[in-house]
Each structure stands twice: as structure tokens, then as C-alpha cells.
Design an enzyme around this catalytic site. Structure first.
Site, mmCIF file in Angstrom:
data_model
loop_
_atom_site.group_PDB
_atom_site.id
_atom_site.type_symbol
_atom_site.label_atom_id
_atom_site.label_comp_id
_atom_site.label_asym_id
_atom_site.label_seq_id
_atom_site.Cartn_x
_atom_site.Cartn_y
_atom_site.Cartn_z
ATOM 1 N N ASP A 37 -6.461 6.209 1.204
ATOM 2 C CA ASP A 37 -5.873 5.060 0.515
ATOM 3 C C ASP A 37 -4.898 5.574 -0.537
ATOM 4 O OD1 ASP A 37 -5.220 2.783 -0.874
ATOM 5 O OD2 ASP A 37 -7.288 2.176 -1.301
ATOM 6 N N SER A 92 -9.970 -4.271 -3.175
ATOM 7 C CA SER A 92 -8.603 -4.367 -3.647
ATOM 8 C C SER A 92 -8.542 -5.310 -4.846
ATOM 9 C CB SER A 92 -7.694 -4.827 -2.503
ATOM 10 O OG SER A 92 -6.341 -4.699 -2.827
ATOM 11 N N ARG A 127 5.627 -9.096 3.814
ATOM 12 C CA ARG A 127 4.398 -8.656 4.492
ATOM 13 C C ARG A 127 4.604 -7.326 5.206
ATOM 14 N NH1 ARG A 127 -0.932 -8.943 3.843
ATOM 15 N NH2 ARG A 127 -2.072 -8.875 5.819
ATOM 16 N N HIS A 158 -5.634 1.927 2.809
ATOM 17 C CA HIS A 158 -6.172 0.892 1.937
ATOM 18 C C HIS A 158 -6.993 -0.126 2.719
ATOM 19 C CE1 HIS A 158 -6.553 -1.500 -1.628
ATOM 20 N NE2 HIS A 158 -5.927 -2.530 -1.092
ATOM 21 N N ASP A 159 -6.660 -0.350 3.971
ATOM 22 C CA ASP A 159 -7.392 -1.302 4.803
ATOM 23 C C ASP A 159 -8.798 -0.830 5.142
ATOM 24 O OD1 ASP A 159 -5.539 -3.302 4.887
ATOM 25 O OD2 ASP A 159 -4.753 -2.814 6.874
#
Length: 375
Positions: free
Chosen positions: A319, A154, A224, A352-353
Site C-alpha cells: 500500500d 482507509s 476515478r 491499498h485495496d
């Protein structure tokens, strides 16, 4: 805890710099410091060092655990350690908390020597280029003239890319994982909404909430929650939560009824309990500003023309924050320059994780690339 499961125990290190540091924004720190950790042994000719750059909410604690807190395991511990893809039996790995961070490096919660108060909102906006220069000074302090590799996921991957552009003689390999050559308008929009949640929190106090002995936890929590949605894939959320309701859910109300609501609020509360709101603003703004092609008229190939590193670019199929198409933009720019580049697109349900997950195929691909790095 076995050696195979983690590197630890590890110790936090601190490097103080007495030479002034001037940010791209123009502000100068007369003195500053970086907090970092190391894993493995630096060889005699200092040629086996790897720099791990962290993402938005990351920090220096990359691998291992602490003797006084064994449950505090590094955020990339599944990747780095003895016998792992980044094998600390071969490599000397450095994890650093960037300037502007909230884990010990000089940042908004540090004291401003001019006022004797925390910097707060007066801390300068940071750029990825600023971080590269600061990390280079840490490398100098450690006696490392050239990194065997710079790697990250990232925002960390963006730093690896910028290293190869800004200081091409100081990095032999750049591992750019789950990254992009710049943010899309959509991504900038997500970041701005997250920042607005913080900026409009009554407890933010213009960024000087430290003086009021409070924290804008509500805004940081919402920021968050929004961010976390973008890190997951739709398939992953459907499989894990679907439309399941909590056993104690009521009906026709605005409480926490769906499992996904409970999960997001838990993640938001947890994050707001340990992260700094001003740091969050700085990190997202660094993401927004990142565009190495901008000084070259928007031509990414021109920006990468002077790079000398070999590249390993990795993307993840689900992602949508930094899609595989964005990684292929980097690959295409490298190919135009006839640079050595290896590209892997990992089929993953984790969005994305994915770069943080203990995925066997993903780790095998990274391990295969790392074995070809000479030390």
C-alpha cells in the site's frame, strides 16, 4: 446463495433527525437523515454493537444482499457475516452512509429546504469530526451507549481513530485498517487533480448540474481512473496486465490498446455511472482536512492521550497510498501513551485495496482479534 457466503437478505433502514445539525464549516441542516443497515442481533445490554465506517466511495451496504437484487452484495461481505471474521452470530453490526453521501443520507442531491432545489455545491464541506457526531446521534437513536468496536479501512479507519479521540467513553475497541494519521502532500495533490477533473467538466455547472439534467461523467470518470491507479500496487498491475495489448489493438494511435487502459476506462465508466460528483468532492476534501493532531500542535501522541479504547492497527505491505510507515506512526503515538495496541502488517500484492480482499491470513488476524472482544 448460502448463509456462509453472505449474511443476506438485508433491508435498508432510515433514521430521520429533527434536531438541527451544524457542520464544522458553520452551515446548519434543520433536518437530516442517515441511511443504514444492520446485521446480527443487538443483545439485551446493547454491548455487542460494532460500527463499520466506510471509505471514500463506500456506503451503508456493508454485507449481505437484497432480496430483489441478489447480485448486489455488500462491499465488505467477505469480512462480515455468520462465522466470518466479524461474526454476526456474536455481534450486531451497523453500516451507515455518511452525511454528504449519495446513497440516501442527506447530501448534495437532497433538496435544500430553503430553495426547494438540490443542495448541489451549496452543501457544506464535511469533516471526519462531523461524521463522528452524526454517527453518535444514530447510536443514540439505536440505544447504543458504547460501541464494542468501531472499524473501517482507509477513510473508514480514520473515522475509527477519530471516534477514539472525540468520544473516548463510547468505543471500547478501534480497528484502524489501511489508514494514516493525516494525508501527505502527495496524497492531497492526487485528490486535487481528481477534483479538478470534475470541476472543469463543462457538465459540472458549478456543482448545480442536477438543474441541467446532466452529470459531469467525463470528470468523474477521470477522477476515478486516477484514484484507482493509486489503490493498486505496481506488482499487481504488472502481474495482471503487464504490457499486454488487446487482441483488436491497432498501432500508432491513441485508442485503447493496452489491457491496463481498457481496465481503467472500464472502472471509470462504471464508477461515473453510479456515484455523485459533488459527493466525490466532499469525501476527498474530508480526507484532506483530516488531521487529529493539528489541534494539539501536530503532536499525535497528545491527540491520543485521552483515548480509552484498545486499538488494532493493520497495514498492507504494498500500500503506497497509506504505507505501513503511516500506520506505525499511529502505533508509536499509542505506545507513547501506554495504550493497548495490536499491530499487524499484512504481506499483500493488492496495494491499498488489500483491506477489501478475501485474504486468508488477513482475515485470520482480524478474526483472532475479534474473538478477544467481550460482548
Amino acid at each position: 446463495m448460502s448463509e456462509r457466503s453472505s449474511f443476506g437478505p438485508v433491508e435498508v433502514r432510515r433514521q430521520v433527525f429533527d434536531t438541527p445539525f451544524t457542520f464544522a464549516a458553520g452551515t446548519t441542516l434543520p433536518q437530516w437523515e442517515l441511511v443504514y443497515e444492520t446485521y446480527g442481533t443487538l443483545n439485551a445490554d446493547r454491548s455487542n454493537a460494532i460500527l463499520v465506517c466506510h471509505a471514500l466511495s463506500g456506503h451503508h451496504h456493508v454485507a449481505g444482499w437484497y432480496a430483489d437484487n441478489p447480485k448486489n452484495v455488500g462491499w465488505w461481505d467477505n469480512m462480515i457475516g455468520p462465522g466470518k471474521p466479524v461474526d454476526t452470530n456474536r455481534f450486531f453490526v451497523v453500516g451507515v452512509n455518511n452525511l454528504g453521501g449519495c446513497h440516501g443520507s442527506t447530501g448534495p442531491s437532497s433538496l435544500n429546504p430553503a430553495t426547494g432545489q438540490p443542495w448541489g455545491a451549496d452543501f457544506p464541506v464535511v469533516t471526519v469530526n462531523d461524521w463522528i457526531r452524526a454517527q453518535a446521534q444514530l447510536a443514540d437513536a439505536l440505544g447504543i451507549e458504547q460501541w464494542a468496536a468501531v472499524m473501517g479501512g482507509s477513510l473508514g479507519g480514520m473515522q475509527a481513530l477519530q471516534w477514539a479521540i472525540d468520544l473516548p467513553d463510547r468505543v471500547r475497541h478501534a480497528l484502524v485498517i489501511a489508514a494514516a494519521p493525516k494525508l501527505t502532500a502527495e496524497n492531497i495533490a492526487f485528490n486535487d487533480v481528481a477534483r479538478q477533473a470534475i470541476l472543469t467538466d463543462p457538465e459540472f455547472h458549478g456543482g448545480h448540474f442536477y438543474r441541467h439534467h446532466t452529470r459531469p461523467t467525463r470528470g468523474l470518470r477521470l477522477a476515478r481512473m486516477l484514484g484507482h491507479i493509486t489503490y493498486l500496487s505496481d506488482d499487481q498491475m504488472a502481474e495482471k496486465f503487464g504490457r499486454k495489448r488487446r487482441p483488436d489493438a491497432g498501432s500508432y494511435g491513441f485508442g485503447v490498446e493496452f489491457e491496463i487502459e481498457s481496465y481503467l476506462r472500464y472502472q471509470g465508466d462504471k464508477f461515473a455511472g453510479w456515484f455523485d460528483a459533488n459527493t466525490y468532492l466532499l469525501m476527498t476534501k474530508a480526507l484532506d482536512y483530516f488531521d487529529p493532531a493539528e489541534p494539539f500542535g501536530g503532536d499525535l501522541a497528545a491527540a491520543l492521550a485521552g483515548a480509552r479504547a484498545k486499538f488494532f492497527v493493520v497495514s498492507f505491505s504494498t500500500d503506497w497510498r497509506f504505507s505501513p510507515a503511516r500506520s506505525r506512526e499511529i502505533v508509536n503515538a499509542l505506545v507513547k501513551n501506554q495504550h493497548a495496541v495490536t499491530y499487524a502488517e499484512i504481506t499483500s500484492p493488492h496495494g491499498h485495496d488489500g483491506f477489501l480482499m478475501d485474504d486468508g491470513y488477513y482475515h485470520a488476524v482480524v478474526a483472532a482479534y475479534m474473538r478477544n472482544i467481550e460482548t
